[in-house]
Design an enzyme around this catalytic site. Structure first.
Site, PDB file in Angstrom:
ATOM      1  N   GLU A  53       0.855  -1.205   0.000  1.00  0.00           N
ATOM      2  CA  GLU A  53       0.000   0.000   0.000  1.00  0.00           C
ATOM      3  C   GLU A  53       0.877   1.237   0.000  1.00  0.00           C
ATOM      4  OE1 GLU A  53      -2.738  -0.305   3.263  1.00  0.00           O
ATOM      5  OE2 GLU A  53      -3.841  -1.941   2.303  1.00  0.00           O
ATOM      6  N   ASP A 197     -10.917   7.471 -22.482  1.00  0.00           N
ATOM      7  CA  ASP A 197     -10.787   6.062 -22.117  1.00  0.00           C
ATOM      8  C   ASP A 197     -10.355   5.330 -23.396  1.00  0.00           C
ATOM      9  OD1 ASP A 197     -11.162   3.390 -21.678  1.00  0.00           O
ATOM     10  OD2 ASP A 197     -13.137   3.584 -20.745  1.00  0.00           O
ATOM     11  N   THR A 223      -7.197   0.019 -20.114  1.00  0.00           N
ATOM     12  CA  THR A 223      -6.860  -1.311 -19.627  1.00  0.00           C
ATOM     13  C   THR A 223      -5.507  -1.653 -20.246  1.00  0.00           C
ATOM     14  OG1 THR A 223      -8.075  -2.238 -21.486  1.00  0.00           O
ATOM     15  CG2 THR A 223      -9.219  -2.182 -19.376  1.00  0.00           C
ATOM     16  N   LYS A 226      -5.998  -5.391 -23.732  1.00  0.00           N
ATOM     17  CA  LYS A 226      -6.704  -5.520 -25.013  1.00  0.00           C
ATOM     18  C   LYS A 226      -5.655  -5.445 -26.129  1.00  0.00           C
ATOM     19  CE  LYS A 226     -11.110  -3.980 -23.163  1.00  0.00           C
ATOM     20  NZ  LYS A 226     -11.010  -3.195 -21.912  1.00  0.00           N
TER      21      LYS A 226
HETATM   22  N1  DSN Z   1     -15.759  -5.402 -21.305  1.00  0.00           N
HETATM   23  C1  DSN Z   1     -14.829  -4.780 -22.198  1.00  0.00           C
HETATM   24  C2  DSN Z   1     -15.144  -5.055 -23.624  1.00  0.00           C
HETATM   25  O1  DSN Z   1     -15.424  -6.197 -23.923  1.00  0.00           O
HETATM   26  O2  DSN Z   1     -15.081  -4.162 -24.441  1.00  0.00           O
HETATM   27  C3  DSN Z   1     -14.668  -3.337 -21.957  1.00  0.00           C
HETATM   28  O3  DSN Z   1     -14.086  -3.158 -20.738  1.00  0.00           O
END
Ligand code: DSN
Length: 413
Positions: A53, A197, A223, A226
């Site tokens: 932390e 985002d 994220t 991806k």
């Molecule tokens: N759930 C994701 C998607 O499939 O696009 C986005 O976070």
């Protein structure tokens, strides 16, 4: 026998089944990818044992010297990759990253202007059941009906009318390059903040193949799993002046100890994305998507906006007499994994919408190229043209198994 097989054969066996599924099928879910063996190795280490932390040099636990080095490397690499002044690499997910920004800059009841989920936005962009829809007053923009591109006239007029404190750009199901500069101009004209985002296309931004929002946005969230191809997680980029407030929101605001093994995985992923070979990979994702889109269109499938500039496409399968749910299930039987998805101006319901979303990041990681995409397109069309014929699906599945096993999956022998 592996240790896991010995200790917990049920979990071991389910993991082996999943490894096989990931190997013998065609993974076309636009938000998924195969992370590298190096990322998997980092994520599967003793770092999972460590509480940390706080932030490098300011921890609430002893013994953090090595994890400090790891998190510092992750932050430096993220900044280098995107040309950012500051990175917080602790958010456990994209949703946590978005939550961190909202809680940093908004008060409950403040207005946000974001893309409608039904037009390609994300749950955290103000969907009514999500925390974002419950805490804030949400106004949604969408795409034009005529060409299914973001309607900047609508964005500007909604911005003038509702004076949001924050404009959110970025999408989960939008097949075109997003013009972040236009969002920035609109945000500036009403003195709003801009958050982008970029979760879906952050790999394309890293490779310099999609407009980089860091130049114009106050906050950029993503994220890491991806197109970027790291471990399942999130991060936030911003200017140095916002760092302290953002850090305090992430910890202690919404999270306790960071998942240090995943932070290490992110550091490895940023390192990989900084290599010249990553740019080739990202370009191939786009090339593959374009060819797959052409192949589906030539088979009578209508694509939202008519095609794609990025890694994904939204196929309206009602044009061939199916629903998204039926198409997803039929493709699944043949070993082709996609997800049903609303298309803009959909007349159907989210659980059985008109479309499917298809992405090429994962198959590109396996080394597939344009000719392979033509074959994939043909298989998709064959299955969809006989969606209720299980024999057709079985035959395609067998062909795909033979084909797919020729393309290695990182981390699977
Ligand atoms: N759930 C994701 C998607 O499939 O696009 C986005 O976070």
């Amino acid at each position: 026998m592996t240790t896991l097989q010995n200790v917990d054969p049920e979990i071991w066996s389910a993991i082996e089944d999943e490894k096989r599924r990931q190997t013998v099928g065609l993974e076309l879910i636009a938000s998924e990818n195969y992370t590298s063996a190096a990322v998997l190795e980092a994520a599967g280490t003793v770092l999972t044992n460590k509480y940390a932390e706080g932030y490098p040099g300011r921890r609430y636990y002893g013994g953090c010297q090595h994890v400090d080095e790891i998190e510092s490397l992750a932050r430096t690499r993220a900044c280098q990759l995107y040309g950012a002044e500051y990175a917080n690499v602790q958010p456990h997910s994209g949703s946590q990253a978005n939550m961190a920004v909202y809680l940093t800059v908004l008060q409950p009841g403040d207005t946000i202007l974001a893309m409608d989920l039904a037009h390609g936005g994300h749950l955290t962009h103000g969907m009514h059941l999500n925390f974002s829809g419950q805490l804030y007053s949400v106004v949604h923009y969408g795409v034009r009906e005529s060409d299914q591109r973001i309607d900047f006239d609508q964005v500007a007029s909604l911005a003038r009318e509702h004076k949001p404190k924050l404009i959110v750009a970025g999408a989960s199901a939008y097949p075109r390059e997003i013009e972040h500069g236009k969002f920035a101009e609109i945000a500036k004209s009403i003195d709003a903040l801009l958050m982008v985002d970029m979760a879906h296309y952050s790999g394309l931004v890293a490779a310099g193949l999609h407009d980089n929002p860091v130049r114009v946005a106050d906050y950029v969230t993503s994220t890491s799993h991806k197109t970027l191809r790291g471990p399942r997680s999130g991060f936030v980029l911003t200017r140095e002046e916002n760092a302290r407030a953002l850090d305090r929101t992430v910890f202690p605001g919404i999270q306790g100890g960071p998942l240090v093994h995943i932070v290490a995985g992110k550091a490895v992923c940023f390192h990989e994305a900084l290599q010249p070979s990553y740019r080739e990979y990202a370009q191939q994702i786009i090339d593959n998507a374009r060819v797959l889109a052409e192949s589906l269109t030539s088979g009578g499938i209508r694509l939202a906006s008519g095609g794609t500039d990025n890694h994904l496409m939204l196929a309206d399968v009602t044009a061939i007499g199916l629903s998204g749910k039926i198409a997803e299930e039929a493709l699944d039987r043949a070993g082709i994994t996609v997800n049903k998805n609303m298309i803009p101006y959909d007349q159907r319901k989210p659980l059985d919408p008109s479309g499917i979303r298809i992405g090429t990041a994962a198959l590109t990681t396996r080394g597939m190229k344009e000719d392979d995409m033509r074959r994939v397109g043909k298989w998709i069309l064959t299955v969809l043209q006989s969606a209720d014929d299980h024999t057709v699906a079985d035959n395609v599945r067998q062909e795909i198994e033979e084909f797919a096993t020729g393309f290695p999956v990182p981390g699977i022998e």
